[in-house]
Design a protein around this motif. Structure first.
Motif, PDB file in Angstrom:
ATOM      1  N   LEU A  60      11.637 -27.171  44.983  1.00 13.41           N
ATOM      2  CA  LEU A  60      12.049 -28.561  45.168  1.00 13.41           C
ATOM      3  C   LEU A  60      12.789 -28.820  46.472  1.00 13.41           C
ATOM      4  CD1 LEU A  60      13.309 -29.385  41.567  1.00 13.41           C
ATOM      5  CD2 LEU A  60      11.089 -29.882  42.571  1.00 13.41           C
ATOM      6  N   GLN A  61      13.114 -27.758  47.215  1.00 12.18           N
ATOM      7  CA  GLN A  61      13.913 -27.934  48.436  1.00 12.18           C
ATOM      8  C   GLN A  61      13.369 -27.028  49.522  1.00 12.18           C
ATOM      9  OE1 GLN A  61      18.021 -26.883  47.925  1.00 12.18           O
ATOM     10  NE2 GLN A  61      18.625 -28.906  47.236  1.00 12.18           N
ATOM     11  N   GLN A 103      32.825 -30.490  49.481  1.00 12.82           N
ATOM     12  CA  GLN A 103      32.233 -31.793  49.769  1.00 12.82           C
ATOM     13  C   GLN A 103      31.044 -32.090  48.857  1.00 12.82           C
ATOM     14  OE1 GLN A 103      31.821 -30.869  53.832  1.00 12.82           O
ATOM     15  NE2 GLN A 103      33.906 -31.507  54.307  1.00 12.82           N
ATOM     16  N   ALA A 105      28.896 -33.675  46.331  1.00 12.79           N
ATOM     17  CA  ALA A 105      28.900 -35.049  45.848  1.00 12.79           C
ATOM     18  C   ALA A 105      27.483 -35.381  45.386  1.00 12.79           C
ATOM     19  CB  ALA A 105      29.346 -35.995  46.962  1.00 12.79           C
ATOM     20  N   GLU A 107      25.308 -37.380  46.286  1.00  9.24           N
ATOM     21  CA  GLU A 107      24.325 -37.554  47.346  1.00  9.24           C
ATOM     22  C   GLU A 107      24.286 -36.329  48.264  1.00  9.24           C
ATOM     23  OE1 GLU A 107      27.191 -38.809  47.085  1.00  9.24           O
ATOM     24  OE2 GLU A 107      28.105 -39.490  48.944  1.00  9.24           O
ATOM     25  N   ASN A 108      25.242 -35.420  48.070  1.00  7.55           N
ATOM     26  CA  ASN A 108      25.281 -34.193  48.865  1.00  7.55           C
ATOM     27  C   ASN A 108      25.414 -33.013  47.926  1.00  7.55           C
ATOM     28  OD1 ASN A 108      24.980 -34.890  51.604  1.00  7.55           O
ATOM     29  ND2 ASN A 108      27.086 -35.643  51.690  1.00  7.55           N
ATOM     30  N   PRO A 117      16.693 -31.274  38.280  1.00  9.50           N
ATOM     31  CA  PRO A 117      15.273 -31.667  38.252  1.00  9.50           C
ATOM     32  C   PRO A 117      14.320 -30.527  37.882  1.00  9.50           C
ATOM     33  CG  PRO A 117      16.115 -31.652  40.512  1.00  9.50           C
ATOM     34  CD  PRO A 117      17.295 -31.484  39.606  1.00  9.50           C
ATOM     35  N   HIS A 544      34.897 -30.475  40.650  1.00 11.75           N
ATOM     36  CA  HIS A 544      33.874 -29.473  40.945  1.00 11.75           C
ATOM     37  C   HIS A 544      33.708 -28.418  39.848  1.00 11.75           C
ATOM     38  CE1 HIS A 544      34.695 -30.667  45.364  1.00 11.75           C
ATOM     39  NE2 HIS A 544      33.619 -31.281  44.921  1.00 11.75           N
ATOM     40  N   ARG A 551      22.221 -37.950  42.752  1.00 12.01           N
ATOM     41  CA  ARG A 551      22.241 -39.410  42.756  1.00 12.01           C
ATOM     42  C   ARG A 551      20.871 -40.006  42.444  1.00 12.01           C
ATOM     43  NH1 ARG A 551      25.233 -43.735  44.629  1.00 12.01           N
ATOM     44  NH2 ARG A 551      24.133 -45.345  45.817  1.00 12.01           N
ATOM     45  N   ALA A 552      19.810 -39.360  42.936  1.00 13.19           N
ATOM     46  CA  ALA A 552      18.467 -39.891  42.701  1.00 13.19           C
ATOM     47  C   ALA A 552      18.168 -39.983  41.204  1.00 13.19           C
ATOM     48  CB  ALA A 552      17.435 -38.991  43.387  1.00 13.19           C
ATOM     49  N   GLU A 553      18.694 -39.030  40.427  1.00 13.25           N
ATOM     50  CA  GLU A 553      18.457 -39.053  38.981  1.00 13.25           C
ATOM     51  C   GLU A 553      19.203 -40.207  38.326  1.00 13.25           C
ATOM     52  OE1 GLU A 553      16.363 -36.953  37.624  1.00 13.25           O
ATOM     53  OE2 GLU A 553      16.106 -35.705  39.411  1.00 13.25           O
ATOM     54  N   LEU A 555      20.092 -43.039  39.792  1.00 11.33           N
ATOM     55  CA  LEU A 555      19.454 -44.300  40.193  1.00 11.33           C
ATOM     56  C   LEU A 555      18.161 -44.511  39.412  1.00 11.33           C
ATOM     57  CD1 LEU A 555      19.976 -44.271  44.075  1.00 11.33           C
ATOM     58  CD2 LEU A 555      21.324 -45.436  42.317  1.00 11.33           C
ATOM     59  N   ALA A 556      17.398 -43.422  39.206  1.00  8.61           N
ATOM     60  CA  ALA A 556      16.130 -43.548  38.479  1.00  8.61           C
ATOM     61  C   ALA A 556      16.356 -43.981  37.036  1.00  8.61           C
ATOM     62  CB  ALA A 556      15.373 -42.224  38.520  1.00  8.61           C
ATOM     63  N   SER A 558      18.411 -46.293  36.129  1.00  8.38           N
ATOM     64  CA  SER A 558      19.105 -47.598  36.179  1.00  8.38           C
ATOM     65  C   SER A 558      20.591 -47.412  35.902  1.00  8.38           C
ATOM     66  CB  SER A 558      18.551 -48.587  35.152  1.00  8.38           C
ATOM     67  OG  SER A 558      17.282 -48.966  35.497  1.00  8.38           O
ATOM     68  N   ASN A 559      21.142 -46.314  36.373  1.00  7.59           N
ATOM     69  CA  ASN A 559      22.561 -46.001  36.213  1.00  7.59           C
ATOM     70  C   ASN A 559      22.985 -45.807  34.760  1.00  7.59           C
ATOM     71  OD1 ASN A 559      23.010 -46.217  39.059  1.00  7.59           O
ATOM     72  ND2 ASN A 559      22.918 -48.435  38.802  1.00  7.59           N
TER      73      ASN A 559
ATOM     74  N   MET B   1       9.629 -34.416  38.740  1.00  9.32           N
ATOM     75  CA  MET B   1      10.191 -34.186  40.075  1.00  9.32           C
ATOM     76  C   MET B   1       9.140 -33.504  40.937  1.00  9.32           C
ATOM     77  SD  MET B   1      12.410 -34.347  42.389  1.00  9.32           S
ATOM     78  CE  MET B   1      14.063 -34.867  41.951  1.00  9.32           C
ATOM     79  N   ASN B   2       8.846 -34.084  42.053  1.00 13.44           N
ATOM     80  CA  ASN B   2       7.769 -33.588  42.893  1.00 13.44           C
ATOM     81  C   ASN B   2       8.170 -32.322  43.636  1.00 13.44           C
ATOM     82  OD1 ASN B   2       5.885 -35.564  42.277  1.00 13.44           O
ATOM     83  ND2 ASN B   2       6.816 -36.991  43.722  1.00 13.44           N
ATOM     84  N   PRO B   3       7.223 -31.385  43.764  1.00  9.62           N
ATOM     85  CA  PRO B   3       7.536 -30.161  44.499  1.00  9.62           C
ATOM     86  C   PRO B   3       7.728 -30.430  45.980  1.00  9.62           C
ATOM     87  CG  PRO B   3       5.237 -30.185  43.852  1.00  9.62           C
ATOM     88  CD  PRO B   3       5.861 -31.393  43.245  1.00  9.62           C
ATOM     89  N   PHE B   4       8.477 -29.539  46.610  1.00  8.42           N
ATOM     90  CA  PHE B   4       8.740 -29.660  48.047  1.00  8.42           C
ATOM     91  C   PHE B   4       7.517 -29.162  48.815  1.00  8.42           C
ATOM     92  CE2 PHE B   4      10.168 -27.761  52.032  1.00  8.42           C
ATOM     93  CZ  PHE B   4      10.905 -28.799  52.571  1.00  8.42           C
ATOM     94  N   ALA B  57      13.844 -46.692  43.027  1.00  8.39           N
ATOM     95  CA  ALA B  57      14.462 -46.443  41.721  1.00  8.39           C
ATOM     96  C   ALA B  57      15.135 -47.721  41.240  1.00  8.39           C
ATOM     97  CB  ALA B  57      15.474 -45.311  41.833  1.00  8.39           C
ATOM     98  N   PRO B  58      15.070 -47.973  39.930  1.00  8.66           N
ATOM     99  CA  PRO B  58      15.616 -49.238  39.430  1.00  8.66           C
ATOM    100  C   PRO B  58      17.120 -49.385  39.649  1.00  8.66           C
ATOM    101  CG  PRO B  58      14.954 -47.795  37.623  1.00  8.66           C
ATOM    102  CD  PRO B  58      14.430 -47.188  38.879  1.00  8.66           C
ATOM    103  N   GLY B  59      17.830 -48.274  39.745  1.00  8.05           N
ATOM    104  CA  GLY B  59      19.280 -48.377  39.854  1.00  8.05           C
ATOM    105  C   GLY B  59      19.810 -48.532  41.270  1.00  8.05           C
ATOM    106  N   VAL B  60      18.935 -48.657  42.261  1.00 10.18           N
ATOM    107  CA  VAL B  60      19.410 -48.758  43.644  1.00 10.18           C
ATOM    108  C   VAL B  60      20.240 -50.030  43.817  1.00 10.18           C
ATOM    109  CG1 VAL B  60      18.705 -48.939  46.053  1.00 10.18           C
ATOM    110  CG2 VAL B  60      17.447 -47.454  44.510  1.00 10.18           C
ATOM    111  N   ALA B 116      28.627 -42.455  47.805  1.00 18.03           N
ATOM    112  CA  ALA B 116      27.303 -42.892  48.257  1.00 18.03           C
ATOM    113  C   ALA B 116      27.154 -44.408  48.143  1.00 18.03           C
ATOM    114  CB  ALA B 116      26.225 -42.195  47.450  1.00 18.03           C
ATOM    115  N   TYR B 203      27.076 -37.116  56.105  1.00 18.15           N
ATOM    116  CA  TYR B 203      27.381 -38.534  55.889  1.00 18.15           C
ATOM    117  C   TYR B 203      26.814 -39.325  57.064  1.00 18.15           C
ATOM    118  CZ  TYR B 203      30.268 -37.046  52.047  1.00 18.15           C
ATOM    119  OH  TYR B 203      30.678 -36.501  50.858  1.00 18.15           O
TER     120      TYR B 203
END
Lengths: 567, 283
Positions: A60-61, A103, A105, A107-108, A117, A544, A551-553, A555-556, A558-559, B1-4, B57-60, B116, B203
Motif C-alpha cells: 500500500l505504500q 509528529q 497524526a 494525515e501523517n 487499510p 501516541h 485521515r482518508a479512512e 473522511l471515507a 463521512s466522519n 484499499m488500492n495497492p501501491f 470522500a463524503p467526509g471531506v 489536518a 505539512y
C-alpha cells in the motif's frame, strides 16, 4: 444492379452485426491473468492457493513490499518496525522519523499507515473464502483445516489492528460489494477494546480446534497450526491483561500461555542464539513464521543494514538506548549498577552474549574484518567509503544477518531468512510475565509445570546465552523488571518493543528519551566514548499510545468512524 | 484499499466532470509608411476550469473540497510567519516539537490545535487562468526588429526543493534561513530533509506556494538585410545579418526557479537564455 445492392446490403448487415456483437461483448472481456470467482469456488486447488496467499497482504505504500508483498506487521522491510522504537533509527528516514519525533497524526501516519487499510482488505478477502468454503468440493477434514486457517489469518489481522488502534470495527463474515450501502453505520462503529479481544480470542479458540497440530506433507511449513493459534491467543490475552488494556486477568493470560507450553511440542533452540534466526526446518522454537525463497525474497538485509566500509547502506541503526540496556554476562546486573563489573572505558566487554549477536559495534569481528566506527580514519565511520551510508548512531544491526549470503551485489542471492512471527521464547516470556503478575514469581499454578521464574530462566539458559539464572527469593516487582529486561534483549528487533512500552505504559518515559548514539575518538590505541544525539527531537505524547486511524479512512466514513483520542 | 503502484481493485472510470469557461481574443494591426513599417498583435485567454464532480470522500470538509474549484489547486496549511522566540510558540497553537525558526501555521478552524482540518485549498492551481502574448515588429529600410512576449497570470506553483543534509538548497533559502545567529531570517530553519520536515513535506504549506505569474520576452530579433546593390558586388543572391535572443528577460515574483516549471520538488530543467549572432548568406 440488383446484385450489387444485395452485396451492399449484406456488407452493411455484416458490418452492423459485427458492430453490435462487438459492442455487446466489450464489457465482458475475460482477463487472462485472473481467475473468475466461479473457478475459485469450484476448483479446490485454486481455492487453496487463494487461501495460502492470504498470509500476504497488498502493498500500500512506497518503501514497503521489497521483494515480495508484505505479510503481517512490518517484517523485513528496509525500515523495520524497530526504527519507530527505542531500538533503532532508520538511516534514510523512509517515513520513520516523524514517528520518532512525535509528529504522528492522522494525515501523517508515515510508515505506520498501512495496518488499518491492509488488515481490512485482508479481512474481506478471508471472509469471501470463508463464505465460499461450504460449496467447495473437498474432503471434509481438509475443509475444516482451511476453515481454521482462514479464521487464524483473520484473527491475526484483528490482533494487528487491536494492538495498534485499540477497539476495532468487527466485520463478522460480511463481504461488501460496491452495490452495497457503503455508508452503513455498522461499518464504522468501533467495538470496545474488550469486545474486540474477546471476538478475536474466540476465533482463535475455534481455529485451534480445527487446525492440524503440526506441519507435514499435506500442510506445508509456514501454514498455521494449532500451536500458532494458541500462541497468538496467549499474546493477545497478555496484552489484554496489561495496564494499557486492562480487559482481562493475568491468570487468563497465564492459562493461555500454559496451553502452548502444555503442547510439549516446542522448545528453546539450543544451537546458538544467532543460528536460530536463519534456521527454518527442524527449528523447534518456531511456532509461526513467514518463509522466503529464491525469487520470493525479502529485503537483502546484509547490504541494506551493513556498515559503509563493507559496502552496506547502514539501514536500521541500533541506538545507544538499547546498547546501554544489555546487562553484564558474569553478574547479570545492569551497567548502571556499580557492582556489575562494567567498565566505561571498555563498554563492549563482558556484556550479555545477545549483545554480540544483535549489534555490530566498534571492534566487532564481522565477515572477515573488524568493524571500525571510530574517528579519525575508521572504515565504517564518516571517514570511510560511501560515507553517506555511515551510521548516525555508531552501531549497525547484526541480528538476522546470514554470513553465508553475499553482502555486496547480493541481488537474488540473499533475503531468504524466515521472519519469525511467534517463537517459543516469546511464549515462555508471556507466561513468565502473566504468571508473575497473577501468582508471584515462584508459584506453579494448578495445571501448569513452571513457575514464572522457571519459565524466564529457560530463556536465559539457552546454549550460547547462559545468562545467570534469576535467583530464588526474587520479589514480584524484581521479576517484573527481569521479564521486561528479557523481552527487551531476547526479542529485540522482532516487533515487540513498540507494543511492550505501550502496554506497560512506560512509553512516555522510554520514547521521550533522546535517540542516542556514540562518538568514538581514537588517539593512539585508546578509544574515548562520548554519547551523542543521533536523531534530534525524539518525542512521545499521550495520544501516541495508539496509532491514529488514517485521515482518508475517517473522511471515507463521512466522519462516522471515531478517531483515537486527542488526534 | 488500492495497492501501491498496481491496478486498483475497481477499474478506473472516467467519471470526473470539469467545465471550463472563458474568453479568448486576438487583436492585430499592421501599418507601412514609406520606409517605416510596424505591426503588433496580442492574444489573451482567460479560462477558468471548474470541477463539477470528482470522486471525493463524503467526509471531506467543505473548504477542502476539490469540487467547485479549478483544476490542480493545492491543499495547504497557511504559513503566517516564523517563530522567533519560545514565548511566541507557547502562546499560539503549534505542532509537537515546534521550535524557533519553524513556520507558524494558522489555526484555521480555531480549535486550538494544528490538525489536518487547518489545511485550506488554494485559490489558484498551477494551470493559469490567464495566458497572454504579444508580437511586435518594426521595419525601417533594410532593418527589421521583432519581439515575442508571453505571460501568464492568476496561477500558483508549489515548489519545495528536496534540500537537507544532502545539500541542494536554493541560495535564497540558504542565505536567508532562520538560525540561532540569524533570528530575523525570512526563511524557516533548515532541516535534515525538507520532505520530512514540519516546515516542508510533512505539512505542505503556503510558504512554498508562489505566485507563478510572469511576463517573459520569449524572443527578440534584430536583422539587417543587405540591399541588392551591394549583393551583386559580392556575388551573392541574399545576405542578412542578425542578432537574436531567447528568454532575454522575465518579469516575475518567482526568485529561485523558472516560473514555467511545474514540478513540486523544483526538479525541472529551466528554460535557457540563448543569444545568437548570425549571418544568412546564399550564393
Amino acid at each position: 444492379m440488383k446484385i450489387r445492392t444485395l452485396i451492399y446490403s449484406a456488407c452493411l448487415l455484416a458490418t452492423s452485426t459485427l458492430y453490435m456483437s462487438c459492442n455487446r461483448d466489450f464489457p465482458e472481456v475475460k482477463p487472462t491473468d485472473k481467475f473468475e470467482q466461479n473457478i475459485l469456488l469450484s476448483d479446490s486447488l485454486v481455492f487453496e492457493a487463494y487461501v495460502v496467499n492470504r498470509y500476504i497482504g497488498a502493498r500500500l505504500q512506497d518503501k514497503e513490499g521489497d521483494g515480495t508483498d508484505p505479510g503481517f506487521g512490518r517484517g523485513f522491510e528496509y525500515s523495520m518496525w524497530s526504527s519507530i522504537t527505542d531500538e533503532s533509527i532508520y538511516n534514510n528516514d523512509d517515513n520513520t522519523w516523524l514517528i520518532q519525533k512525535g509528529q504522528l497524526a492522522p494525515e501523517n501516519v508515515g510508515m505506520a499507515g498501512t495496518i488499518w487499510p491492509r488488515s481490512y482488505r485482508s479481512i474481506r478477502e478471508v471472509n469471501f473464502a470463508l463464505n465460499g468454503l461450504a460449496q467447495l468440493t473437498i474432503s471434509e477434514p481438509h475443509r475444516q483445516w482451511l476453515k481454521g486457517e482462514l479464521q487464524f489469518i483473520r484473527a491475526f489481522r484483528y490482533h494487528d489492528l487491536i494492538r495498534n488502534y485499540g477497539g476495532v470495527v468487527l466485520m463478522g463474515d460480511r463481504v461488501l460489494e460496491l452495490s452495497d450501502n457503503l455508508q452503513n453505520d455498522s461499518l464504522f462503529t468501533r467495538a470496545t477494546l474488550k469486545e474486540s479481544i474477546d471476538y478475536t480470542v474466540a476465533q482463535l479458540d475455534q481455529a485451534a480446534a480445527l487446525l492440524p497440530a503440526t506441519n507435514g506433507s499435506n500442510w506445508a511449513l509456514g501454514r498455521a497450526t494449532k500451536g500458532a493459534a494458541l500462541a497468538l491467543k496467549a499474546r493477545l490475552l497478555l496484552y489484554g491483561a496489561s495496564p494499557l488494556y486492562n480487559t482481562n486477568t493475568w491468570a487468563a493470560a497465564a492459562d493461555a500461555a500454559q496451553a502452548v507450553i502444555g503442547l510439549n511440542q516446542y522448545s528453546i533452540f539450543q544451537g546458538g542464539y544467532d543460528k536460530m534466526f536463519p534456521a527454518t526446518e527442524g527449528n523447534p522454537e518456531i511456532i509461526f513464521a513467514r518463509l522466503y525463497t529464491r525469487n520470493a525474497n525479502h529485503t537483502h538485509l546484509e547490504i541494506a543494514n551493513g556498515p559503509n566500509g563493507y559496502g552496506g547502506w547502514g539501514g536500521n541503526l541500533p541506538l545507544q538506548n538499547l546498547v546501554d540496556d544489555y546487562a553484564m554476562a558474569a553478574t547479570g546486573k545492569p551497567i548502571t549498577d556499580p557492582t556489575s563489573g562494567y567498565s566505561a572505558a571498555n563498554p563492549y566487554v563482558g556484556r550479555d552474549p545477545r549483545f554480540y549477536y544483535t549489534i555490530l559495534y566498534n571492534g566487532a569481528s564481522y565477515r572477515g574484518s573488524t568493524v571500525e566506527t571510530f574517528t579519525p580514519g575508521g572504515k565504517d565511520s564518516k571517514d570511510g567509503t560511501d560515507n553517506w551510508n555511515t551510521s548516525k548512531t555508531g552501531y549497525y544491526l547484526k541480528k538476522f544477518m546470514n554470513d553465508a549470503y553475499p553482502l555486496q551485489n547480493p541481488w537474488g542471492n540473499a533475503g531468504f531468512q524466515p521472519w519469525i512471527y511467534m517463537r517459543y521464547a516469546e511464549v515462555l516470556l508471556n507466561y513468565a510475565e502473566a504468571a508473575n503478575e497473577a501468582y508471584g514469581p515462584d508459584v506453579v499454578p494448578a495445571g501448569a509445570t513452571l513457575s514464572a521464574r522457571a519459565a524466564l530462566n529457560l530463556v536465559r539458559a539457552r546454549t550460547g546465552v547462559n545468562m545467570p539464572a534469576i535467583a530464588a527469593g526474587t520479589s514480584q516487582s524484581q521479576l517484573r523488571d527481569a521479564v521486561r529486561y528479557e523481552r527487551r534483549v531476547e526479542l529485540a528487533f522482532e516487533e515487540f518493543r513498540f507494543y511492550d512500552v505501550r502496554r506497560w505504559m512506560i512509553a512516555d518515559v522510554t520514547e521521550n528519551k533522546p535517540a542516542n548514539g556514540i562518538t568514538i575518538n581514537k588517539v593512539g590505541n585508546t578509544f574515548t566514548y562520548t554519547t551523542k544525539v543521533a536523531l534530534d527531537g525524539r518525542s512521545f505524547l499521550k495520544k501516541h499510545y495508539w496509532l491514529p486511524i488514517p485521515r482518508a479512512e475517517i473522511l471515507a466514513s463521512s466522519n462516522k468512524l471515531k478517531q483515537n483520542e486527542d488526534y | 484499499m488500492n495497492p501501491f503502484g498496481a491496478d486498483p481493485l475497481v477499474p478506473s472510470e472516467n467519471i470526473g466532470k470539469v467545465s471550463s469557461k472563458g474568453v479568448e481574443a486576438t487583436l492585430g494591426y499592421n501599418k507601412r509608411m514609406g520606409k517605416f513599417s510596424y505591426g503588433a498583435s496580442g492574444n489573451f485567454t482567460y479560462a477558468k476550469s471548474n470541477i463539477e464532480f470528482i470522486d471525493e470522500a463524503p467526509g471531506v470538509l467543505p473548504y477542502q473540497r476539490q469540487t467547485g474549484n479549478p483544476l490542480n489547486t493545492y491543499l495547504l496549511y497557511r504559513a503566517i510567519g516564523i517563530y522567533r522566540t519560545q514565548e511566541e510558540i507557547d502562546k499560539t497553537p503549534h505542532l509537537n516539537g515546534a521550535q524557533p525558526g519553524d513556520l507558524i501555521y494558522e489555526d484555521y478552524n480555531k480549535d486550538g490545535q494544528i490538525t489536518a482540518d487547518d489545511q485550506v485549498r488554494s485559490q489558484y492551481g498551477n494551470i493559469p487562468l490567464i495566458t497572454y502574448g504579444a508580437m511586435l515588429n518594426f521595419g525601417y529600410g533594410d532593418f527589421d526588429l521583432s519581439a515575442v512576449f508571453a505571460g501568464q497570470a492568476k496561477v500558483s506553483q508549489y515548489v519545495l526543493p528536496e534540500s537537507g543534509t544532502v545539500g541542494n538548497f536554493y541560495s535564497s533559502w540558504a542565505d536567508n534561513r532562520w538560525s540561532p545567529t540569524n533570528t530575523n531570517g525570512s526563511y524557516p530553519r533548515v532541516d535534515t530533509r525538507a520532505s520530512s520536515s514540519i516546515n516542508g513535506g510533512l505539512y505542505n504549506n503556503t510558504f512554498w506556494l508562489d505566485n507563478a505569474s510572469f511576463l517573459r520576452l520569449k524572443n527578440i530579433e534584430l536583422g539587417y538585410t543587405l540591399p541588392a546593390s551591394k549583393l551583386s558586388l559580392l556575388h551573392m543572391q541574399s545576405a542578412r545579418l542578425y542578432v537574436n535572443a531567447f528568454n532575454l528577460f522575465t518579469i516575475t515574483k518567482v526568485k529561485d526557479y523558472d516560473p514555467e516549471g511545474n514540478s513540486g520538488s523544483g526538479q525541472f530543467y529551466p528554460q535557457q537564455k540563448i543569444i545568437n549572432v548570425g549571418v544568412n548568406v546564399s550564393f
